[in-house]
Motif scaffolding. Structure first.
Motif, mmCIF file in Angstrom:
data_model
loop_
_atom_site.group_PDB
_atom_site.id
_atom_site.type_symbol
_atom_site.label_atom_id
_atom_site.label_comp_id
_atom_site.label_asym_id
_atom_site.label_seq_id
_atom_site.Cartn_x
_atom_site.Cartn_y
_atom_site.Cartn_z
ATOM 1 N N GLU A 135 -11.425 1.149 -14.290
ATOM 2 C CA GLU A 135 -11.370 0.270 -13.241
ATOM 3 C C GLU A 135 -11.012 0.944 -11.974
ATOM 4 O O GLU A 135 -11.648 0.334 -10.694
ATOM 5 C CB GLU A 135 -9.787 -0.456 -13.514
ATOM 6 C CG GLU A 135 -9.522 -1.847 -12.661
ATOM 7 C CD GLU A 135 -8.450 -2.582 -13.090
ATOM 8 O OE1 GLU A 135 -7.968 -3.445 -12.194
ATOM 9 O OE2 GLU A 135 -7.602 -2.142 -13.729
ATOM 10 N N LEU A 136 -10.439 2.005 -11.727
ATOM 11 C CA LEU A 136 -10.192 2.601 -10.347
ATOM 12 C C LEU A 136 -11.491 3.111 -10.110
ATOM 13 O O LEU A 136 -11.861 3.113 -8.822
ATOM 14 C CB LEU A 136 -9.297 3.765 -10.692
ATOM 15 C CG LEU A 136 -7.516 3.439 -10.045
ATOM 16 C CD1 LEU A 136 -6.935 4.503 -10.515
ATOM 17 C CD2 LEU A 136 -7.825 2.886 -8.837
ATOM 18 N N GLU A 173 -5.997 6.554 -3.495
ATOM 19 C CA GLU A 173 -5.476 7.848 -3.731
ATOM 20 C C GLU A 173 -4.230 7.477 -4.346
ATOM 21 O O GLU A 173 -3.822 8.188 -5.274
ATOM 22 C CB GLU A 173 -5.539 8.626 -2.506
ATOM 23 C CG GLU A 173 -5.062 10.098 -2.915
ATOM 24 C CD GLU A 173 -5.242 11.220 -1.494
ATOM 25 O OE1 GLU A 173 -4.417 11.876 -1.424
ATOM 26 O OE2 GLU A 173 -5.624 10.613 -0.483
ATOM 27 N N ALA A 174 -3.540 6.618 -3.678
ATOM 28 C CA ALA A 174 -2.076 6.369 -4.292
ATOM 29 C C ALA A 174 -2.337 5.928 -5.625
ATOM 30 O O ALA A 174 -1.427 6.244 -6.737
ATOM 31 C CB ALA A 174 -1.459 5.285 -3.410
ATOM 32 N N ALA A 175 -3.074 4.759 -6.107
ATOM 33 C CA ALA A 175 -3.389 4.370 -7.347
ATOM 34 C C ALA A 175 -3.681 5.362 -8.188
ATOM 35 O O ALA A 175 -3.360 5.398 -9.399
ATOM 36 C CB ALA A 175 -4.278 3.303 -7.185
ATOM 37 N N GLN A 176 -4.701 6.360 -7.819
ATOM 38 C CA GLN A 176 -4.942 7.475 -8.575
ATOM 39 C C GLN A 176 -3.841 8.480 -8.904
ATOM 40 O O GLN A 176 -3.430 8.628 -10.224
ATOM 41 C CB GLN A 176 -6.154 8.203 -7.971
ATOM 42 C CG GLN A 176 -6.891 9.196 -8.832
ATOM 43 C CD GLN A 176 -7.957 8.261 -9.769
ATOM 44 O OE1 GLN A 176 -8.730 7.790 -9.182
ATOM 45 N NE2 GLN A 176 -7.706 8.434 -10.952
ATOM 46 N N LYS A 177 -2.958 8.651 -8.076
ATOM 47 C CA LYS A 177 -1.692 9.472 -8.473
ATOM 48 C C LYS A 177 -0.844 8.715 -9.544
ATOM 49 O O LYS A 177 -0.204 9.329 -10.315
ATOM 50 C CB LYS A 177 -1.172 9.808 -7.105
ATOM 51 C CG LYS A 177 -1.675 10.682 -6.158
ATOM 52 C CD LYS A 177 -1.047 11.065 -5.033
ATOM 53 C CE LYS A 177 -1.789 12.019 -3.961
ATOM 54 N NZ LYS A 177 -0.877 12.306 -2.855
ATOM 55 N N ILE A 201 -3.312 -0.782 -8.245
ATOM 56 C CA ILE A 201 -4.700 -1.296 -8.338
ATOM 57 C C ILE A 201 -4.940 -2.553 -7.662
ATOM 58 O O ILE A 201 -6.066 -2.689 -7.001
ATOM 59 C CB ILE A 201 -5.230 -1.206 -9.776
ATOM 60 C CG1 ILE A 201 -5.177 0.032 -10.256
ATOM 61 C CG2 ILE A 201 -6.504 -1.929 -10.155
ATOM 62 C CD1 ILE A 201 -5.627 0.128 -11.973
ATOM 63 N N ALA A 202 -3.950 -3.507 -7.775
ATOM 64 C CA ALA A 202 -3.822 -4.812 -7.085
ATOM 65 C C ALA A 202 -4.011 -4.449 -5.605
ATOM 66 O O ALA A 202 -4.854 -5.299 -4.799
ATOM 67 C CB ALA A 202 -2.835 -5.754 -7.223
ATOM 68 N N ASP A 203 -3.318 -3.655 -5.126
ATOM 69 C CA ASP A 203 -3.294 -3.237 -3.467
ATOM 70 C C ASP A 203 -4.896 -2.744 -3.188
ATOM 71 O O ASP A 203 -5.135 -3.054 -2.183
ATOM 72 C CB ASP A 203 -2.227 -2.178 -3.492
ATOM 73 C CG ASP A 203 -0.900 -2.744 -3.545
ATOM 74 O OD1 ASP A 203 -0.637 -4.127 -3.108
ATOM 75 O OD2 ASP A 203 0.027 -1.952 -3.286
ATOM 76 N N VAL A 204 -5.326 -2.146 -3.991
ATOM 77 C CA VAL A 204 -6.668 -1.624 -3.835
ATOM 78 C C VAL A 204 -7.544 -2.908 -3.739
ATOM 79 O O VAL A 204 -8.512 -2.890 -2.688
ATOM 80 C CB VAL A 204 -7.220 -0.581 -4.848
ATOM 81 C CG1 VAL A 204 -8.676 -0.154 -4.485
ATOM 82 C CG2 VAL A 204 -6.447 0.798 -4.735
ATOM 83 N N ALA A 205 -7.388 -3.643 -4.570
ATOM 84 C CA ALA A 205 -8.331 -4.696 -4.819
ATOM 85 C C ALA A 205 -8.036 -5.787 -2.990
ATOM 86 O O ALA A 205 -9.157 -6.038 -2.718
ATOM 87 C CB ALA A 205 -8.016 -5.518 -5.756
ATOM 88 N N THR A 206 -6.963 -5.738 -2.975
ATOM 89 C CA THR A 206 -6.623 -6.627 -1.571
ATOM 90 C C THR A 206 -7.214 -5.922 -0.632
ATOM 91 O O THR A 206 -7.900 -6.439 0.435
ATOM 92 C CB THR A 206 -5.206 -6.798 -1.549
ATOM 93 O OG1 THR A 206 -4.704 -7.518 -2.685
ATOM 94 C CG2 THR A 206 -4.879 -7.622 -0.292
#
Length: 219
Positions: A135-136, A173-177, A201-206
């Protein structure tokens, strides 16, 4: 051991194997759907670089449709994994309690069951990690598409767009960590860290949606 006890053992083993097979069959089906959709997405993205504006517009519309389908399938996949993990975690707790009061004969069977359940739990966690990884990776690819689109923007719009792109990279990058931390977590920390990964991940999507809106607004 009595025949009744043997029957109970056989039923417990059969029920576990049935649940295991049903889960793995569901994962195989979901992954097959994901693979088909992902392959088409990759093909369309590769073609974007050589298309004119009209063809690119149609391809982007199709990519949006595929992305929605992919996200829904992956969400369903992860929901099933989460339900399976919850079920297996409860089974592990029950078996641990059973082992404390089991007779010597019962303890051997309980230990064998516990080993099988823990192995299945670890397998389900690996499946969840793989799904989150994928997903990431997909969101990273969408960031790449947004960057390629932004390269065509006018000079006076580039600053706003580039700020959005920088935000995308930071959130990814934050989600990956967080995902890395989840992979290392023990069972007691898993639930909380998993919640953190989903939020990230939801933050990345937004952020991707906002960046695309900014690009569209300035085009």
């Amino acid at each position: 051991m009595s025949s009744r006890a043997e029957e109970l053992k056989d039923k417990v083993t059969a029920d576990f194997e049935t649940g295991k097979k049903a889960f793995h069959d569901a994962m195989t089906k979901a992954q097959s759907q994901i693979d088909v959709t992902t392959n088409e997405i990759h093909r369309l993205r590769a073609e974007l670089k050589t298309q004119n504006a009209e063809a690119r517009g149609k391809a982007m519309a199709r990519l949006d449709e595929l992305a929605k389908s992919l996200d829904e399938t992956r969400k369903e996949q992860q929901h099933k994994i989460e339900a399976r993990l919850k079920e297996l975690h409860a089974a592990i707790d029950s078996l641990n309690a059973e082992l404390k009061h089991a007779t010597a004969e019962g303890k051997a069977f309980a230990e064998t069951r516990a080993k099988s359940v823990r192995e299945e739990y670890d397998s389900a966690r690996s499946a969840l990690n793989a799904s989150l990884d994928a997903e990431l990776a997909e969101w990273k690819a969408r960031i790449g598409t947004a960057i390629e689109t932004s390269a065509e923007e006018k000079e006076d719009a580039k600053a706003a767009v580039q700020a959005k792109i920088a935000e995308l990279h930071a959130k990814h990058e934050a989600a990956q960590k967080k995902l890395h931390a989840l992979k290392q977590a023990n069972a007691s920390a898993f639930v909380e860290l998993h919640r953190g990964v989903k939020t990230a991940i939801a933050d990345v999507a937004t952020a991707v949606r906002h960046a695309r809106a900014e690009i569209a607004k300035t085009s």
